[in-house]
Scaffold this active site. Sequence first.
Site, PDB file in Angstrom:
ATOM      1  N   GLU A 265       0.819  -1.170   0.075  1.00  0.00           N
ATOM      2  CA  GLU A 265       0.320   0.087  -0.254  1.00  0.00           C
ATOM      3  C   GLU A 265       0.656   1.330  -0.062  1.00  0.00           C
ATOM      4  O   GLU A 265       2.178   1.462   0.561  1.00  0.00           O
ATOM      5  CB  GLU A 265      -0.840  -0.109   1.181  1.00  0.00           C
ATOM      6  CG  GLU A 265      -1.791   1.527   1.673  1.00  0.00           C
ATOM      7  CD  GLU A 265      -2.123   1.083   3.366  1.00  0.00           C
ATOM      8  OE1 GLU A 265      -1.750   0.541   4.101  1.00  0.00           O
ATOM      9  OE2 GLU A 265      -3.416   2.038   3.141  1.00  0.00           O
TER      10      GLU A 265
ATOM     11  N   ASN B  46      -6.732   6.441  -1.399  1.00  0.00           N
ATOM     12  CA  ASN B  46      -5.648   5.470  -1.814  1.00  0.00           C
ATOM     13  C   ASN B  46      -6.037   4.392  -2.688  1.00  0.00           C
ATOM     14  O   ASN B  46      -7.509   3.704  -3.065  1.00  0.00           O
ATOM     15  CB  ASN B  46      -6.394   5.215  -0.174  1.00  0.00           C
ATOM     16  CG  ASN B  46      -4.976   4.316   0.321  1.00  0.00           C
ATOM     17  OD1 ASN B  46      -3.944   3.620  -0.359  1.00  0.00           O
ATOM     18  ND2 ASN B  46      -4.762   4.246   1.780  1.00  0.00           N
TER      19      ASN B  46
ATOM     20  N   LYS C  46      -9.325   2.619  -2.118  1.00  0.00           N
ATOM     21  CA  LYS C  46      -9.779   2.398  -0.823  1.00  0.00           C
ATOM     22  C   LYS C  46     -11.222   2.199   0.380  1.00  0.00           C
ATOM     23  O   LYS C  46     -11.348   3.544   0.268  1.00  0.00           O
ATOM     24  CB  LYS C  46      -8.731   2.303   0.793  1.00  0.00           C
ATOM     25  CG  LYS C  46      -8.654   1.099   2.111  1.00  0.00           C
ATOM     26  CD  LYS C  46      -7.645   2.023   3.040  1.00  0.00           C
ATOM     27  CE  LYS C  46      -7.596   1.276   3.698  1.00  0.00           C
ATOM     28  NZ  LYS C  46      -5.662   1.773   4.089  1.00  0.00           N
TER      29      LYS C  46
ATOM     30  N   GLU D 192      -5.566   8.958   7.283  1.00  0.00           N
ATOM     31  CA  GLU D 192      -6.532   8.594   6.361  1.00  0.00           C
ATOM     32  C   GLU D 192      -8.078   8.638   5.923  1.00  0.00           C
ATOM     33  O   GLU D 192      -8.351   9.148   5.121  1.00  0.00           O
ATOM     34  CB  GLU D 192      -6.750   6.673   6.271  1.00  0.00           C
ATOM     35  CG  GLU D 192      -5.150   6.193   6.027  1.00  0.00           C
ATOM     36  CD  GLU D 192      -5.089   5.074   5.646  1.00  0.00           C
ATOM     37  OE1 GLU D 192      -5.932   4.273   5.015  1.00  0.00           O
ATOM     38  OE2 GLU D 192      -4.616   3.839   6.393  1.00  0.00           O
TER      39      GLU D 192
ATOM     40  N   CYS E 269      -4.860  -3.168   2.969  1.00  0.00           N
ATOM     41  CA  CYS E 269      -5.148  -2.993   4.277  1.00  0.00           C
ATOM     42  C   CYS E 269      -5.966  -3.053   4.757  1.00  0.00           C
ATOM     43  O   CYS E 269      -6.398  -4.721   5.471  1.00  0.00           O
ATOM     44  CB  CYS E 269      -3.878  -1.560   4.864  1.00  0.00           C
ATOM     45  SG  CYS E 269      -3.089  -1.392   6.017  1.00  0.00           S
TER      46      CYS E 269
ATOM     47  N   ASN F 251      -0.152  -1.259   4.911  1.00  0.00           N
ATOM     48  CA  ASN F 251       1.295  -0.249   6.679  1.00  0.00           C
ATOM     49  C   ASN F 251       0.459  -0.346   7.635  1.00  0.00           C
ATOM     50  O   ASN F 251      -0.207   0.262   7.889  1.00  0.00           O
ATOM     51  CB  ASN F 251       1.374   0.909   6.003  1.00  0.00           C
ATOM     52  CG  ASN F 251       2.265   1.495   4.764  1.00  0.00           C
ATOM     53  OD1 ASN F 251       3.351   1.825   5.236  1.00  0.00           O
ATOM     54  ND2 ASN F 251       1.398   1.251   3.748  1.00  0.00           N
TER      55      ASN F 251
END
Length: 300
Positions: free
Chosen positions: A47, A107, A124, A143, A169, A194
């Site tokens: 990611e 993302n 994402k 995020e 993720c 991550n």
Amino acid sequence: MNRKFIAAAAQLGPIGADEPRSSAVSRMISLLREAHSRGAKLVVFPELALTSFFPRWFITNDDELAGWFESEMPSTDTQLLFDEAARLGIAFYLGYAEKTKDNHFFNTSILVDNTANIVGKYRKIHLPGHQENESWRPFQHLEKRYFEKGNLGFPVFDALGGKVGMCICNDRRWPETWRVLALGGAELVVLGYNTPLHYPPAPEHDHLQYFHNELCVQAGAYQNGLWAISVAKAGLEEGCELIGGSMITAPTGEVVARAATVGDEVITALIDLDRCAEIRRNIFDFAQHRQPDDYAAIVK
Ligand code: CDV
């Protein structure tokens, strides 16, 4: 096309805040070449693989924030990765921060075929973290501030002789991610992550970070009868320890390859997409045994 091929997880060690994309790309090219020397036809990168994990910082300057995003893909820096992958005949998954032409921020991950064409994109959906600066934390996880929720659903793509789905993720922790991808036909799910070793809201779970990673990926693979390749950005990055533990997991839930370090590392395994049937024709034969009429609460 052959449904049996060697695939690689290309784990990355830490990327410094001031490390240029050209450096990250050149590290990825080294991993690509190593994977090629072992016969890999697919390489999965982490990611947000081009930069340090910037959501750990509260960034108030818009220009500075925009500097972490890619407004084109391939870009001048990443073109080298695309070119080398095409030269070697390798498909790859790459995670990066995407800024669209109309100023939306996601993302994102892409699936690139062995001729350097982008054949799939995912944005994402399960964005973790928080929206405001929380000064009590040793590092932020912003995020929810910097990215919009993905707007592409969980698409599945024809690639590598089969059906390939992507997630990113935190998505891997949600059984719905795996099930929706499986219902879309995915036989292989590729994902990067991550994951900090320290989870500030519940530090009593820090010692479980590797376990929870493995638990989710192995369950996702087994309960849906599919292969999974899960790949970390790992190691001590700007004072924040990220877990490693990149894995290739079979549809039986067995881990067939696992990273041993928290640095740049390639692991490989033979993927046989026909092995999904071992599970899908038996214990998780959806047509015979799934009971969706009784699952309504899931989508209420
Ligand atoms: N990048 C992530 O999505 N990280 C989350 C952490 C914050 C829990 C993860 O699920 O690993």
